[in-house]
Each structure stands twice: as structure tokens, then as C-alpha cells.
Design an enzyme around this catalytic site. Structure first.
Site, PDB file in Angstrom:
ATOM      1  N   THR A 367       1.095  -1.196   0.023  1.00  0.00           N
ATOM      2  CA  THR A 367       0.152  -0.049   0.293  1.00  0.00           C
ATOM      3  C   THR A 367       1.252   1.095   0.203  1.00  0.00           C
ATOM      4  O   THR A 367       1.971   1.005   0.000  1.00  0.00           O
ATOM      5  CB  THR A 367      -0.604  -0.223   1.232  1.00  0.00           C
ATOM      6  OG1 THR A 367      -1.560  -1.471   1.404  1.00  0.00           O
ATOM      7  CG2 THR A 367      -1.688   1.021   1.427  1.00  0.00           C
ATOM      8  N   GLY A 459       0.994  -1.821   5.388  1.00  0.00           N
ATOM      9  CA  GLY A 459       1.138  -2.726   5.336  1.00  0.00           C
ATOM     10  C   GLY A 459       0.208  -4.021   6.437  1.00  0.00           C
ATOM     11  O   GLY A 459       0.621  -4.561   7.326  1.00  0.00           O
ATOM     12  N   GLY A 460      -0.930  -3.557   5.885  1.00  0.00           N
ATOM     13  CA  GLY A 460      -2.180  -4.098   5.767  1.00  0.00           C
ATOM     14  C   GLY A 460      -2.651  -4.249   7.425  1.00  0.00           C
ATOM     15  O   GLY A 460      -2.185  -2.668   8.329  1.00  0.00           O
TER      16      GLY A 460
END
Ligand code: DON
Length: 557
Positions: A367, A459-460
Site C-alpha cells: 500500500t 502494511g495491512g
């Protein structure tokens, strides 16, 4: 050369000696995931554009030069502090109108993981162009065309492929082939993306030109929309012309909360990030009120932060989802007494019990986030995504951009973890036009009414740890921007049980002591923090060294 050195000293000295008032800073700063976006944003700021103008230009530029995450085929969140008002723009994707709760289950009711991660069926309706349009309508100073044009130029004339991008593309293709995933990725990114070569994207350039010239209609209607829908129909995706025409980015009230004399402005639902960071910082605060503050990155610190994280992620799984579809108990989850009560049973020397569920891992994560402060003291923290690296791994043919695989952020089945190991149930079940729960946490911290810190990361689910730890590193442990962005981080999220993911660099004795306590330690990097910090009126900016970012502070003479 000597003239340059003298000049930069003059600039530096003038910045140090002139008083910097709250509203008329003598500096502006960016911290960006790549140098192209940084240069585009700096040029906009130099021309008198504000922080939102720079953010819009950077977002479009990243769609060209940072294809693993920068996008027009995805979505994101923008946290804004403008003229001393906090604001929040939600341009998250929504599920297509034909989406159903069971759409990723096989006949036996098991989740077919690859379908929510790869190919056209994994895509939510993109929100980025609507988001940038709304941001420009409300805050833009320079013309829309001026802000989209740099991206058109980069796509049309090409840019020299950085080594790190070339590496990501080739590793992605390798993994795709190993996992037997098809799609048209290699038709667009392969031979053309060798390190050092000039990479041109003519289809994407034409799409960006339509966006530049026609605004919203250049994406959600007409030729671009037709390309997207033809591709969906050909490849079994669900997005229709009606879905595209109906997409709307939304202004929301950001989460604001006090912490150690600062005010944090951060992401509300459909992000889980703001509530999570508030709880995380609040629980740590509760513990250190009556116990000594452990040394940063010591065994006691990793354990304390992990224990708090467990409780954060338990609430996330149960309560959080799209506030337009479910009642999120936001106020209740953030009441100080509630957060304090959650911290009460943290045992500072032993691990608390957890059930065991293992998530499955397929490939790497991407992301992207950027931070901007303009010379008037306005700030933007923007996190944007197509979910995993290169999204669904397929390009909308004819339109030239990668589609997202954001549908995986929904809970495909209660209790079954998604790619990031996050579980959920009713609150985050799939429904037509619903936004999938996110962890993106673009955050601005104020001291009095001035911007103190702008931060965020990809990073989720680890985003929440990266953001919380960047705040703790700067504002609790007093690190400077570089140190705070690069200090090794760690992440614990309840499940997998007792497992802490750590960056390389945490010392061996700490790791051993955590293992002795019963933790499982997995070493792997996550996140890419880009932050701007203000100390005594001076800005400093840092981009995590592991990425290919560029941070810069410019002093106005
Ligand atoms: O919105 C979310 O939480 C995820 N889709 C973000 C994905 C992400 O950060 C991937 N990696 N770095």
C-alpha cells in the site's frame, strides 16, 4: 559548487533565525514513497499550491511510478488539517452491486482464497478519482489540470525504472507463476520494467488525459468506464457501468482524541485504524501511569505493546465495519474508562491466553502512504492502496491501470482470516455497495493548534502498529524523524497465537527473552513509514530507508 554551499547555508541560517509563527511557516515538507511523487509534490508547493494540491498531484503520479500500490484503480483515506480545521476524506472502494455474502465460498462453504485476491472478481469499485476530485473541489487552489498533468507526462514520456521496482515486478511474476495464477500482468509489466529502462504506459496516459480533461467523467463514465466494464465481463468480474456511476467518495468526521497533551487526528470507520491507535496508546498510557516506562524495544516493551495489541484486534474483529451499514460503537470503544479497563488485566510478565487460528500467506504486501505540510501549516496524511502488491494482478485492458483486490478485506466467512490474518464476522460481511474494513491510518498529531507530526504507513493490519510506534518513537521516546522512521518495529494482532512479527534489528537478547516467555518470533519487515515532525517550529521529514522514498524540507528564504 561553493556558491551552492554558501546559498544553502544562507537558506539554513535564515530558517533557523527567523521566528516561525503557527500560521505562516517558512518551510514546507514532503515525505513520499518515491522520488517522482516527491518532486511532483515539491513543484506544486513551490508554485504556491497547498498541501491538498500537492497530495492530489502526488496521488496521480504514484499511479504511474509506484504501480505496486499507487493507483487510480483502488482507494484510500486522506486525513487533512487545513486552516486549523480537521477533516477526513474516505475514498475507499465499495463492493459491486452484484456482490453477495457468499461470493467467495465453494459448494461446501469453504473460502476460495485466490478469488478475493487475484483477478477481476477480487476488485471493489475504485474510489481514488472521486476522492481526488472531492479533495480538489473542497480545498484545491491550483487548477485540476495542473495537478493531473505531471502524471500524464510520466506515463506518456516514461520514467526510468528504479531497481527496487524492477525487483518487485520480477519477484511478483515468479510468485504468480509458482502459485498458478493467470492474468494479463506480464503484458504490461515485464520486459518494459527492467531496472534503468524507460517505462512508458500509453494506455494509462490516455486514461489520465481523460481524467485531466473531463474530471470525474473521464473515469466513471465514457471510454474509461467502458474499458473497465468490458474487462469485467470478459474475466468474470462484477463491476458494472451503474456501479461506477454511483461511486461517491465521502467526507467524514475524523477521530480526534487527546494523548499526552497532544491531539491526534486520525482515520474513523470504515478504517479500524483510528480506534485501534486510540486504544493502543490509551492502554500503554494506563500501564505506564502506575509502572515504569519500559525502554523502547526492550523485552518488557514488546510484551506490553503486544498484550495491548491483542485486545485491540479482538475488538476490531467483533465491532468494526462500514458505519453506513452497521452501528459501530465508536464512542464506547474509545471511552477512557473502557480503554483503562481493557488494560487492567495485562500481566506485565506473562502472555495471556489466545485461541489458535493460522492465516495463510501468499505473497508480499503493498500500500503506500505520504505526508505533506505546506508553508501555511496545513497538513495532509494520505494512505492509498490496491491491497496487495500490484492489487488483483490484472490490468483493466484498454485503460492501462491495475485493478485492486480490496474485496479480500471483507470477512468472506465469519472466523476465517483474510490475507492479513484478520478475522471478522457480521460487522464486516460482504454486502452490495458496502466499504470493506481497512487498517489504513493516516494520522496528524497537533500540539496546541500546530501540526506536530504527520505519519502513516502501508502494511495491512501492521499499519496500526507502524503508526502507533511512529507516534510513540517521536513523542514518547523523543526520537528525531529519521530514527523514528527507521527504528525496528514489531506487530502482534491476537492471531496467530502468541506470534510477534519483528523487523530485523531488535537485539538478540530481547528476542531470546521473548521466546523464553513463550512467544513465537517471526522476523520479516513490514510497512514503509513516511513522516514529518515539527520541533520548535522546524520541520524534519523522513522516509523509511528500506523503501525507495524521498523526504525533503524546503526553506523559503
Ligand atoms: O485497507 C487495508 O487495510 C489493506 N487493504 C491495506 C493493504 C496494505 O497495506 C498492503 N500492504 N502493505
Amino acid at each position: 559548487m561553493r556558491i551552492l554551499i554558501v546559498l544553502s547555508w544562507v537558506v539554513l541560517l535564515s530558517a533557523c533565525t527567523q521566528p516561525i509563527s503557527k500560521n505562516s511557516r517558512q518551510e514546507y515538507a514532503v515525505a513520499m514513497p518515491d522520488k517522482f511523487a516527491a518532486d511532483v509534490a515539491l513543484a506544486v508547493l513551490a508554485e504556491g499550491g497547498n498541501a491538498v494540491d500537492a497530495a492530489i498531484a502526488a496521488q496521480f503520479s504514484l499511479a504511474v511510478t509506484f504501480p505496486e500500490a499507487g493507483n487510480i484503480g483502488g482507494g484510500g483515506f486522506m486525513t487533512i488539517y487545513f486552516n486549523q480545521q480537521a477533516d477526513f476524506l474516505d475514498y475507499r472502494e465499495v463492493a459491486p452491486g452484484a456482490a453477495t455474502r457468499e461470493m467467495y465460498l465453494d459448494n461446501e462453504g469453504n473460502v476460495i482464497t485466490t478469488q478475493s485476491l487475484f483477478g477481476a472478481k477480487a476488485s471493489g469499485v475504485p474510489g481514488t478519482v472521486s476522492g481526488m476530485w472531492e479533495a480538489h473541489k473542497k480545498y484545491g487552489k491550483l487548477p485540476w489540470k495542473r495537478l493531473v498533468q505531471p502524471a500524464v507526462g510520466l506515463a506518456k514520456k516514461g520514467f526510468v525504472v528504479p531497481e527496487k521496482l524492477a525487483g518487485k515486478v520480477s519477484r511478483y511474476i515468479e510468485r504468480k507463476q509458482q502459485n498458478g495464477i493467470d492474468g494479463n500482468f506480464e503484458d504490461y509489466f515485464d520486459a518494459a520494467t527492467q531496472a534503468g529502462s524507460l517505462f512508458k504506459q500509453p494506455e494509462l496516459a490516455a486514461t489520465l488525459e481523460r481524467i485531466r480533461d473531463l474530471g470525474l467523467e473521464g473515469f466513471y463514465k465514457g471510454e474509461t468506464a467502458n474499458h473497465i466494464v468490458s474487462y469485467m465481463q470478459k474475466e468474470g468480474g462484477l463491476i458494472t457501468l451503474d456501479d461506477l456511476a454511483a461511486y461517491q467518495a465521502k467526507w467524514r468526521t475524523p477521530i480526534t482524541f487527546p494523548w499526552r497533551g497532544y491531539t491526534l487526528i486520525t482515520a474513523p470507520p470504515p478504517s479500524s485504524g483510528g480506534i485501534a491507535v486510540a486504544q493502543w496508546l490509551g492502554m500503554i498510557e494506563t500501564v505506564i501511569q502506575s509502572n515504569p516506562l519500559p525502554k523502547q524495544n526492550s523485552t518488557a516493551y514488546l510484551h506490553l505493546v503486544s498484550e495491548a495489541g491483542k485486545r485491540v484486534f479482538a475488538d476490531r474483529a467483533e465491532y468494526l465495519g462500514d458505519p453506513d451499514f452497521i452501528d459501530v460503537p465508536q464512542t464506547e470503544l474509545m471511552i477512557p474508562e473502557y480503554i483503562q479497563s481493557r488494560a487492567q488485566d495485562i500481566n506485565l510478565t506473562a502472555i495471556s491466553a489466545t485461541d489458535e487460528i493460522q492465516p495463510g500467506l501468499y505473497e508480499s504486501e503493498d500500500t503506500t502512504h505520504f505526508s505533506i505540510v505546506d508553508s501555511a501549516g496545513n497538513a495532509v496524511a494520505n494512505t492509498t492502496t490496491i491491497n496487495l502488491s500490484f492489487g488483483a494482478g490484472v490490468v483493466a485492458e484498454g485503460a492501462g491501470f491495475l485493478l485492486n483486490d480490496e474485496m479480500d478485506d471483507f470477512s468472506a466467512k465469519p472466523g476465517v482470516p483474510n490475507y492479513f490474518g484478520a478475522i471478522g464476522g457480521e460487522a464486516n460481511a460482504i454486502a452490495p455497495y458496502k466499504r470493506m474494513l481497512s487498517s489504513m491510518t493516516p494520522t496528524i498529531v497537533l500540539e496546541n493548534e500546530s501540526v506536530k507530526l504527520v505519519t502513516g504507513s502501508p502494511g495491512g493490519t501492521t499499519i496500526i502498529s507502524s503508526v502507533a510506534q511512529s507516534i510513540l518513537n517521536t513523542l514518547l521516546f523523543n526520537m528525531d524523524a529519521e530514527e523514528a522512521a527507521n527504528s525496528p518495529r514489531f506487530h502482534h494482532q491476537l492471531l496467530p497465537k502468541d506470534t510477534i512479527r519483528v523487523h530485523p534489528g531488535i537485539d538478540e537478547a530481547t528476542i531470546q527473552a521473548l521466546k523464553d516467555m513463550g512467544y513465537i518470533i517471526k522476523e520479516s519487515r513490514f510497512g514503509d513509514v513516511h513522516l514529518i515532525l515539527q520541533n520548535h517550529g522546524k520541520l524534519t521529514a523522513a522516509s523509511e530507508k528500506n523503501g525507495r522514498g524521498k523526504a525533503a524540507v524546503v526553506s523559503i528564504p
